[in-house]
Design a protein around this motif. Structure first.
Motif, PDB file in Angstrom:
ATOM      1  N   LYS A 657     -71.079  95.802   1.036  1.00 13.26           N
ATOM      2  CA  LYS A 657     -72.751  95.310   0.642  1.00 13.26           C
ATOM      3  C   LYS A 657     -73.200  94.110   1.892  1.00 13.26           C
ATOM      4  CE  LYS A 657     -75.743  93.376  -2.721  1.00 13.26           C
ATOM      5  NZ  LYS A 657     -76.226  92.939  -4.283  1.00 13.26           N
ATOM      6  N   ALA A 658     -72.186  93.215   1.088  1.00 15.08           N
ATOM      7  CA  ALA A 658     -71.883  92.198   1.977  1.00 15.08           C
ATOM      8  C   ALA A 658     -71.914  92.505   4.148  1.00 15.08           C
ATOM      9  CB  ALA A 658     -70.868  91.241   2.346  1.00 15.08           C
ATOM     10  N   SER A 659     -70.801  93.546   4.226  1.00 15.87           N
ATOM     11  CA  SER A 659     -71.070  93.937   5.734  1.00 15.87           C
ATOM     12  C   SER A 659     -72.432  94.526   6.218  1.00 15.87           C
ATOM     13  CB  SER A 659     -70.353  95.076   5.968  1.00 15.87           C
ATOM     14  OG  SER A 659     -68.628  94.160   5.413  1.00 15.87           O
ATOM     15  N   LEU A 660     -72.863  95.335   5.154  1.00 18.64           N
ATOM     16  CA  LEU A 660     -74.714  95.703   5.006  1.00 18.64           C
ATOM     17  C   LEU A 660     -75.156  95.143   5.645  1.00 18.64           C
ATOM     18  CD1 LEU A 660     -74.517  98.598   3.324  1.00 18.64           C
ATOM     19  CD2 LEU A 660     -74.159  98.713   5.540  1.00 18.64           C
ATOM     20  N   GLN A 661     -75.464  93.923   4.701  1.00 21.25           N
ATOM     21  CA  GLN A 661     -76.228  92.411   4.886  1.00 21.25           C
ATOM     22  C   GLN A 661     -76.473  91.756   6.212  1.00 21.25           C
ATOM     23  OE1 GLN A 661     -75.721  90.591   1.530  1.00 21.25           O
ATOM     24  NE2 GLN A 661     -76.877  91.329  -0.324  1.00 21.25           N
ATOM     25  N   LEU A 662     -75.263  91.154   6.558  1.00 19.83           N
ATOM     26  CA  LEU A 662     -74.736  91.164   7.707  1.00 19.83           C
ATOM     27  C   LEU A 662     -75.460  91.605   8.823  1.00 19.83           C
ATOM     28  CD1 LEU A 662     -71.857  88.919   7.484  1.00 19.83           C
ATOM     29  CD2 LEU A 662     -73.712  88.539   7.454  1.00 19.83           C
ATOM     30  N   LYS A 667     -79.304  93.401  13.894  1.00 18.25           N
ATOM     31  CA  LYS A 667     -79.933  94.298  14.205  1.00 18.25           C
ATOM     32  C   LYS A 667     -81.004  94.332  15.382  1.00 18.25           C
ATOM     33  CE  LYS A 667     -83.826  95.743  11.290  1.00 18.25           C
ATOM     34  NZ  LYS A 667     -84.363  97.029   9.701  1.00 18.25           N
ATOM     35  N   ALA A 668     -81.442  93.670  15.504  1.00 11.52           N
ATOM     36  CA  ALA A 668     -82.489  92.979  16.197  1.00 11.52           C
ATOM     37  C   ALA A 668     -81.405  92.884  17.477  1.00 11.52           C
ATOM     38  CB  ALA A 668     -83.820  92.480  15.687  1.00 11.52           C
ATOM     39  N   ASN A 669     -80.987  91.646  16.994  1.00 15.62           N
ATOM     40  CA  ASN A 669     -80.130  90.879  17.933  1.00 15.62           C
ATOM     41  C   ASN A 669     -78.704  90.892  17.592  1.00 15.62           C
ATOM     42  OD1 ASN A 669     -82.396  89.824  19.120  1.00 15.62           O
ATOM     43  ND2 ASN A 669     -82.205  88.218  16.721  1.00 15.62           N
ATOM     44  N   PRO A 670     -77.967  92.802  18.340  1.00 19.14           N
ATOM     45  CA  PRO A 670     -76.687  91.896  17.972  1.00 19.14           C
ATOM     46  C   PRO A 670     -75.725  91.193  18.430  1.00 19.14           C
ATOM     47  CG  PRO A 670     -77.381  94.157  18.546  1.00 19.14           C
ATOM     48  CD  PRO A 670     -78.190  93.382  19.139  1.00 19.14           C
ATOM     49  N   THR A 671     -74.444  91.057  18.091  1.00 23.13           N
ATOM     50  CA  THR A 671     -73.747  89.822  18.265  1.00 23.13           C
ATOM     51  C   THR A 671     -72.221  90.781  18.423  1.00 23.13           C
ATOM     52  OG1 THR A 671     -73.037  89.209  16.447  1.00 23.13           O
ATOM     53  CG2 THR A 671     -74.758  88.659  16.982  1.00 23.13           C
ATOM     54  N   ALA A 672     -71.068  89.822  19.099  1.00 25.91           N
ATOM     55  CA  ALA A 672     -70.043  90.463  18.905  1.00 25.91           C
ATOM     56  C   ALA A 672     -69.277  90.730  18.076  1.00 25.91           C
ATOM     57  CB  ALA A 672     -68.910  89.391  20.004  1.00 25.91           C
ATOM     58  N   ILE A 673     -69.330  90.159  16.860  1.00 27.71           N
ATOM     59  CA  ILE A 673     -69.367  90.519  15.226  1.00 27.71           C
ATOM     60  C   ILE A 673     -69.608  91.942  14.455  1.00 27.71           C
ATOM     61  CG2 ILE A 673     -71.013  89.214  13.434  1.00 27.71           C
ATOM     62  CD1 ILE A 673     -68.829  87.987  12.428  1.00 27.71           C
ATOM     63  N   LEU A 674     -70.427  92.110  15.591  1.00 29.93           N
ATOM     64  CA  LEU A 674     -71.138  93.733  15.122  1.00 29.93           C
ATOM     65  C   LEU A 674     -69.908  94.925  15.212  1.00 29.93           C
ATOM     66  CD1 LEU A 674     -73.236  95.745  13.969  1.00 29.93           C
ATOM     67  CD2 LEU A 674     -73.641  96.222  16.815  1.00 29.93           C
ATOM     68  N   PRO A 675     -68.815  94.960  16.038  1.00 30.13           N
ATOM     69  CA  PRO A 675     -67.915  95.855  16.044  1.00 30.13           C
ATOM     70  C   PRO A 675     -66.589  95.852  14.722  1.00 30.13           C
ATOM     71  CG  PRO A 675     -68.072  95.882  17.751  1.00 30.13           C
ATOM     72  CD  PRO A 675     -68.942  94.762  17.049  1.00 30.13           C
ATOM     73  N   LYS A 676     -66.327  94.912  14.449  1.00 28.18           N
ATOM     74  CA  LYS A 676     -65.819  93.971  13.248  1.00 28.18           C
ATOM     75  C   LYS A 676     -66.335  94.473  12.565  1.00 28.18           C
ATOM     76  CE  LYS A 676     -62.854  90.201  11.951  1.00 28.18           C
ATOM     77  NZ  LYS A 676     -62.960  89.080  11.869  1.00 28.18           N
ATOM     78  N   LEU A 677     -67.828  94.106  11.882  1.00 24.93           N
ATOM     79  CA  LEU A 677     -68.583  94.881  10.995  1.00 24.93           C
ATOM     80  C   LEU A 677     -68.573  96.195  10.508  1.00 24.93           C
ATOM     81  CD1 LEU A 677     -71.776  92.356  11.136  1.00 24.93           C
ATOM     82  CD2 LEU A 677     -69.397  92.308   9.052  1.00 24.93           C
ATOM     83  N   VAL A 678     -68.302  96.824  11.622  1.00 22.68           N
ATOM     84  CA  VAL A 678     -68.412  98.273  11.358  1.00 22.68           C
ATOM     85  C   VAL A 678     -67.379  98.354  10.699  1.00 22.68           C
ATOM     86  CG1 VAL A 678     -68.761 100.356  12.370  1.00 22.68           C
ATOM     87  CG2 VAL A 678     -70.357  98.971  12.552  1.00 22.68           C
ATOM     88  N   GLU A 679     -66.800  98.523  11.508  1.00 21.13           N
ATOM     89  CA  GLU A 679     -64.833  98.637  11.138  1.00 21.13           C
ATOM     90  C   GLU A 679     -64.884  97.986   9.062  1.00 21.13           C
ATOM     91  OE1 GLU A 679     -60.422  97.934  12.261  1.00 21.13           O
ATOM     92  OE2 GLU A 679     -61.780  97.051  13.902  1.00 21.13           O
TER      93      GLU A 679
END
Length: 857
Positions: A657-662, A667-679
């Motif tokens: 839930k926390a990862s999906l909220q982040l 989603k409009a401005n992806p950052t470098a943490i995006l792959p880590k959140l998907v993983e």
């Protein structure tokens, strides 16, 4: 040496009894006859008033002598085992010893009347007169086994007759003297002589009356004994029957007592009936009764009793002491006959006697008085005849089946309605027919039995005999209690057979149904391992079953306090609280913990129903107790599982839930943490999927929906595929040893699931075990795979539960996560393959999980 013993008859008779067990067949009754032993036979013979003894051999050795015979001899029990001359030396010069020898040698019977014998009584030689009989007793082969000796002391009768004869002679002399001497003095002497003869006649009549009274008493005693044999008839007779014990405590009154007194049997047993006695008769009767009770003798009295109809009835009460075989006093049996009418007749008779007494004052009325006395004696005999007729009528109207059969030709002479009802026949079908013509269906089995009763004079008793009777043309199977009772004459010959029967079919069927229900209940209770108990609220007495004692760890008999002492201290008050509620609701229910000697706990469930007395007071409680320790353990496991499942699912869901909220925010401005959140989302989903798969597997196992897809595969390849991730992690080294190249037929995916579970557990519970050893063994008919770690091991008390559903070795969940389903699922997979699974562990050394599968080349 075996001595056959017979009972001789004198106005009363006494029959040895044979007992028969219940027949094993529906149609034939051939139970063996169990004869009375010597102690029982001596006990039976001790009740007869006829002097009886049994001798053996030509020297007439005394084998048995009852009290009347010992009184005649003036000896005690020390004569038993002695010859006749040794016991009574004064008989050595008298003919009796030779008579005994003849009877023994020739097998004959010698008897005599008014025979003189000189006996030493208290050291003094006296002459007595006897009626006696020496009878040879033979066995079935005609061999003489003993001599039955009976005797009656007739000394008083003999001397009285001689006195009468002398008086008659004196009377003749006086008559002749009157012819020679007409003087008034001679006439007066003749008158005196006649008066003396009259007095002697009166004394003779008094003795005759006494003999008659003795006969009547013997008849009453015989009737009483008969009523004891047919106890079921007692409650249906007009005679009042009561029995008390050695302490004079009453314990039985028949229905006639209740009808006359208006009091129930229980009330009579509790309060008696002495308060109903007429005040003019009460004191005399109580003194007579107390005196007889202290002396242990029979007594007879007439008294008036206030009946239920408000009038006083005259009763003739006879009390007879009862003794056991060893002579111990056992109490009294009494009978009362309503003689109100007789008393009224006696009043009239008394008036007649007063008139007769007035006429006796005149010498000329002497012969008339004697004639009237003889008429009174004849009337007494008539009354006795009427009494016997009444008894016959009582039997005819008895509520039990009775049939009288003539012994000589087996012709039915009398039959009552109950017997007709029992055999399902009419009176025309039985009367004027022989018994086996009328009841032909029973002849094959019982004709020999009846013939044996006629031949031996010994009664036959049958209890709950099963037989087939043709009732109204239809074969019916019935159960009957019946007796073949021999009826003998004064010489002891069997003249008739009285058949007394009672249909107990309904009772037997009902009892068998009850026994069947009880047996089913007992089996059900035993199968359910339920303990039963009964608690008396009156005296707190506790009666327990074997299973109850096993659950509480006690032995019978056990007190309630000792049982309560096994309760856990925190549950000590549960019992009293539950009983307080049960006293109001009638139902007892509570669950409690027992503290065992090893400080372990056991859970039990206690239930019960309260029973009350007629006044609504607590009487007793009947209940059950079951061991619910396992139930509580499983219940706790379910509770723990729900808690664990909630916790295990909550953690990845919260992370997801926390990862999906982040992700939603960036989603409009992806950052470098995006792959880590998907993983992180993928790991959370994998964890949720793993947990859900475990739950689905348990559901499939429970519903029997697990389907195995068996095929042939290599174990080596399977191990390489499923264990590669261990090496990739780099924290543990998997050491594989044993047979290579083995192939089996099984569900490869399911077996891989088991091996993965073993490895995952080793990694979780033995994180410091750097090496994990996997061994493959070929056992010929099976393949064994073992996985061993060098971790902390598993406690012994947890090993039996490792493969249970929801069980986790780490119950706190602090060390590792999981639902406790992996090993449960693994065990089911191996068992469905027809294999075995197990675990060996030593604390501080390590743990080995293993399974075996059937081998296939």
């Amino acid at each position: 040496m075996t001595t056959s013993t017979f009972v001789f008859w004198c106005d009363i008779y006494f029959s040895p009894i044979y007992y028969f067990s219940q027949p094993k067949s529906n149609l034939v009754m051939n139970d063996p006859v169990t004869r009375l032993n010597a102690e029982q036979l001596n006990h039976v013979l001790s009740f007869t008033n006829i002097a009886t003894a049994v001798h053996h051999g030509e020297e007439a050795r005394i084998e048995f002598a009852n009290e009347p015979m010992l009184r005649i001899w003036g000896r005690g029990g020390e004569v038993i085992g002695k010859s006749l001359v040794e016991a009574m030396p004064e008989l050595s010069d008298q003919p009796f010893v030779e008579m005994f020898a003849r009877v023994w040698r020739e097998g004959i019977t010698i008897s005599g009347n008014d025979t003189p014998a000189e006996l030493s009584i208290d050291g003094e030689l006296k002459t007595f007169y006897f009626d006696f009989e020496y009878r040879a007793v033979k066995d079935e082969l005609g061999k003489i086994t003993g001599i039955l000796h009976t005797a009656t002391d007739v000394t008083e009768r003999y001397l009285s007759r001689r006195e009468l004869e002398m008086a008659a002679q004196n009377r003749d002399l006086l008559i002749r003297e009157q012819a020679l001497n007409e003087e008034l003095a001679a006439s007066n002497e003749e008158l005196n002589a006649i008066n003396e003869e009259l007095q002697a006649s009166r004394e003779d009549l008094a003795r005759l009356n006494q003999d008659l009274e003795s006969i009547v008493q013997d008849r009453v005693k015989a009737f009483t004994e008969s009523e004891e044999r047919f106890r079921s008839m007692a409650d249906n007779t007009d005679i009042l029957v009561a029995v008390s014990d050695q302490n004079a405590k009453r314990f039985y009154f028949n229905k006639a007592w209740s009808i006359l007194s208006g009091r129930a049997s229980d009330e009579l047993n509790e309060n008696g009936w002495y308060d109903l006695i007429h005040e003019q008769d009460r004191s005399k009767f109580l003194e007579l009764h107390q005196d007889a009770f202290e002396k242990r003798v029979s007594y007879t009295d007439e008294l008036r009793l206030l009946a239920a109809d408000g009038a006083y009835h005259w009763l003739l009460k006879k009390g007879t002491p009862r003794f056991l075989s060893d002579g111990t006093f056992a109490g009294y049996i009494s009978s009362c006959v309503d003689i109100t009418q007789r008393k009224l007749d006696e009043v009239n008779l008394q008036d007649m006697n007063e008139e007769l007494a007035a006429s006796n004052e005149e010498f000329t009325a002497l012969n008339e008085e004697l004639a009237k006395t003889n008429e009174e004696l004849a009337a007494s005999y008539d009354e006795l005849f009427i009494s016997e007729s009444r008894f016959r009528n009582l039997i005819k109207q008895a509520p039990v089946a009775i049939c009288i059969i003539r012994a000589e030709d087996l012709m039915i002479t009398e039959v009552n309605h109950e017997y007709l009802k029992l055999v399902g026949k009419t009176s025309e079908q039985l009367e004027a027919h022989t018994i086996w013509e009328a009841v032909a269906e029973a002849a094959e089995v019982y004709a020999p039995v009846m013939q044996q009763v006629i031949a031996t004079g010994v009664a036959f008793h049958a209890r709950e005999h099963e037989l087939v009777l043709v009732r109204n043309g239809i074969d019916e199977t019935v159960f009957v209690d019946f007796v073949y009772e021999p009826v003998t004459d004064s010489k002891g010959r069997v003249t008739s057979i009285m058949v007394v029967g009672n249909d107990v079919t309904d009772k037997v069927i009902a009892r068998r149904k009850i026994e069947d229900v009880e047996e089913r209940s007992r089996l059900a209770i035993e199968a359910a391992e339920i303990g039963t108990y009964e608690l008396s609220y009156i005296d707190q007495c506790l009666t327990t079953s074997e299973r109850f004692n096993e659950i509480f760890g006690v032995e019978s008999p056990v007190s309630r306090e000792k049982v309560l002492a096994t309760y856990h201290p925190l549950d000590a008050g549960l019992s009293e609280q539950a009983h307080a509620v049960a006293s109001k609701t009638g139902k007892l229910f509570y669950e409690t913990r027992l503290l065992l000697p090893d400080n372990s706990l056991k859970w039990v469930r206690v239930q019960g129903n309260v029973h009350y007395d007629s006044e609504g007071k607590l009487k007793k409680l009947l209940g059950t107790v079951i061991d619910i320790t396992e139930f509580k353990r499983l219940q706790q496991q379910k509770d723990d599982f729900i808690s664990i499942a909630s916790h295990e699912l909550k953690t990845p869901i919260t992370s997801l839930k926390a990862s999906l909220q982040l992700l939603e925010r960036m989603k409009a401005n992806p950052t470098a943490i995006l792959p880590k959140l998907v993983e992180q989302c993928s790991r959370s989903m994998e964890k949720i999927t793993e947990l859900v798969d475990d739950l689905l597997n348990v559901t499939k196992i429970k519903e029997g929906q697990v389907i195995l897809n068996k095929k042939k595969f290599s174990i080596d390849q399977l191990i390489d595929d499923c264990c590669s991730h261990v090496s990739q992690l780099g924290k543990h080294e998997l050491v594989v040893a044993g047979m290579k190249g083995l192939q089996i037929i099984a569900d490869e995916h399911r077996i891989e699931q088991v091996i993965n579970n073993f490895i995952t557990n080793a990694v979780k519970y033995a994180p410091n075990s750097k090496e994990i050893f996997l061994t493959i063994e070929n056992l010929g008919d099976s393949v064994k795979l073992s996985l061993r770690d060098t971790g902390p091991g598993i406690p012994v008390n947890k090993l039996p539960h490792l493969f249970d559903r929801y069980f986790r070795a780490d119950e706190t969940g602090l060390q590792v996560s999981g639902l406790g389903l992996g090993l449960y699922i693994s065990a089911d997979i191996i068992q469905r393959h027809g294999g075995q699974i197990g675990v060996d562990s030593i604390e501080g050394v390590g743990t080995t999980f293993w399974f075996k599968l059937p081998h296939s080349d």
